[in-house]
Design a protein around this motif. Sequence first.
Motif, mmCIF file in Angstrom:
data_model
loop_
_atom_site.group_PDB
_atom_site.id
_atom_site.type_symbol
_atom_site.label_atom_id
_atom_site.label_comp_id
_atom_site.label_asym_id
_atom_site.label_seq_id
_atom_site.Cartn_x
_atom_site.Cartn_y
_atom_site.Cartn_z
ATOM 1 N N ASN A 160 0.844 -1.191 0.000
ATOM 2 C CA ASN A 160 0.000 0.000 0.000
ATOM 3 C C ASN A 160 0.880 1.242 0.000
ATOM 4 O O ASN A 160 1.991 1.232 0.530
ATOM 5 N N ARG A 161 0.355 2.304 -0.617
ATOM 6 C CA ARG A 161 1.037 3.591 -0.566
ATOM 7 C C ARG A 161 0.443 4.360 0.605
ATOM 8 O O ARG A 161 -0.774 4.568 0.678
ATOM 9 N N GLN A 184 6.416 12.408 20.306
ATOM 10 C CA GLN A 184 6.251 12.051 18.896
ATOM 11 C C GLN A 184 4.765 11.954 18.578
ATOM 12 O O GLN A 184 4.008 11.277 19.275
ATOM 13 N N PHE A 185 4.370 12.641 17.517
ATOM 14 C CA PHE A 185 2.970 12.673 17.078
ATOM 15 C C PHE A 185 2.932 12.270 15.613
ATOM 16 O O PHE A 185 3.598 12.872 14.773
ATOM 17 N N THR A 186 2.189 11.209 15.297
ATOM 18 C CA THR A 186 2.077 10.769 13.910
ATOM 19 C C THR A 186 0.624 10.537 13.539
ATOM 20 O O THR A 186 -0.196 10.165 14.375
ATOM 21 N N VAL A 187 0.319 10.775 12.280
ATOM 22 C CA VAL A 187 -1.018 10.520 11.744
ATOM 23 C C VAL A 187 -0.836 9.739 10.454
ATOM 24 O O VAL A 187 0.010 10.087 9.637
ATOM 25 N N THR A 188 -1.602 8.668 10.291
ATOM 26 C CA THR A 188 -1.361 7.723 9.203
ATOM 27 C C THR A 188 -2.613 7.414 8.409
ATOM 28 O O THR A 188 -3.687 7.250 8.989
ATOM 29 N N GLY A 189 -2.477 7.299 7.098
ATOM 30 C CA GLY A 189 -3.606 6.887 6.278
ATOM 31 C C GLY A 189 -3.151 6.396 4.922
ATOM 32 O O GLY A 189 -1.987 6.550 4.543
ATOM 33 N N TYR A 190 -4.074 5.797 4.188
ATOM 34 C CA TYR A 190 -3.781 5.370 2.826
ATOM 35 C C TYR A 190 -3.762 6.594 1.913
ATOM 36 O O TYR A 190 -4.654 7.447 1.971
ATOM 37 N N ALA A 191 -2.762 6.682 1.048
ATOM 38 C CA ALA A 191 -2.636 7.838 0.168
ATOM 39 C C ALA A 191 -3.857 8.001 -0.733
ATOM 40 O O ALA A 191 -4.308 9.117 -0.984
ATOM 41 N N GLU A 192 -4.421 6.894 -1.189
ATOM 42 C CA GLU A 192 -5.553 6.980 -2.109
ATOM 43 C C GLU A 192 -6.822 7.506 -1.436
ATOM 44 O O GLU A 192 -7.769 7.900 -2.106
ATOM 45 N N GLN A 193 -6.837 7.532 -0.089
ATOM 46 C CA GLN A 193 -7.998 8.041 0.642
ATOM 47 C C GLN A 193 -7.714 9.393 1.294
ATOM 48 O O GLN A 193 -8.494 9.872 2.116
ATOM 49 N N ALA A 194 -6.608 10.025 0.910
ATOM 50 C CA ALA A 194 -6.178 11.256 1.570
ATOM 51 C C ALA A 194 -7.228 12.361 1.501
ATOM 52 O O ALA A 194 -7.489 13.048 2.491
#
Length: 220
Positions: A160-161, A184-194
């Motif tokens: 997945n991208r 540390q603060f991170t937020v993650t998701g699939y690029a195609e659903q950005a």
Amino acid sequence: MTLRWALVAALGALVVSGCATEAPDYQSVWSSPSATPATPAPDLVPLSKFLEDSGVVGQPVSPEMLEDLTVSMPTPAGWQPYQDSSLSPGTRMIAKGNTYPTAMLMVFELDGEFDVAEALTHADDDAQMSQNFRMLNSSTKDFEGFPSTMIEGSYDLANNRMHTYNRVVIATGAPPARKRYLVQFTVTGYAEQAVADAPDMEKIIEGFTVSVPGAAPATR
């Protein structure tokens, strides 16, 4: 306990339009990666290794247990706490459903002297070592009055991208102890659903805060 760093490659984060000083190039993010993964620069040193080599010890702390520092992120409607036995103690994570998008917050109390400015030059190295990482934006400006660095980009994970937003803050707690913390603060998701996930992501990123209780609000 020796400091252990949550790799950006493992948890990543989502970049959303409107959060960067310049709009991310989504076409670049969504395009198929090259057949040959990018080779990380040989001088990249993860922040965890830099701190350990400097003799710094980190103790994970749950954000809600802090008394001399306020560290928090909002929870949009439809999101809920995410529990996973593989997460480091004290890690706070929320998710929309049972998979991505997610947001993660980690805090370490640091013991040991080190050069903060030099440490932050390594804060983005984990991200840049991710498979086929492409940087969209970065910043070394202070965050709410504390030394900080931020990186946005995309990388490959399990076919997945992914789209990633990662911020590291080195904060100092209230006097008299003036303890030093790594956040540390991170937020993650699939690029195609950005685009679809952007409204919630903006709320989380804009609502993330690190401050000393009772202190005047600092400019981001």
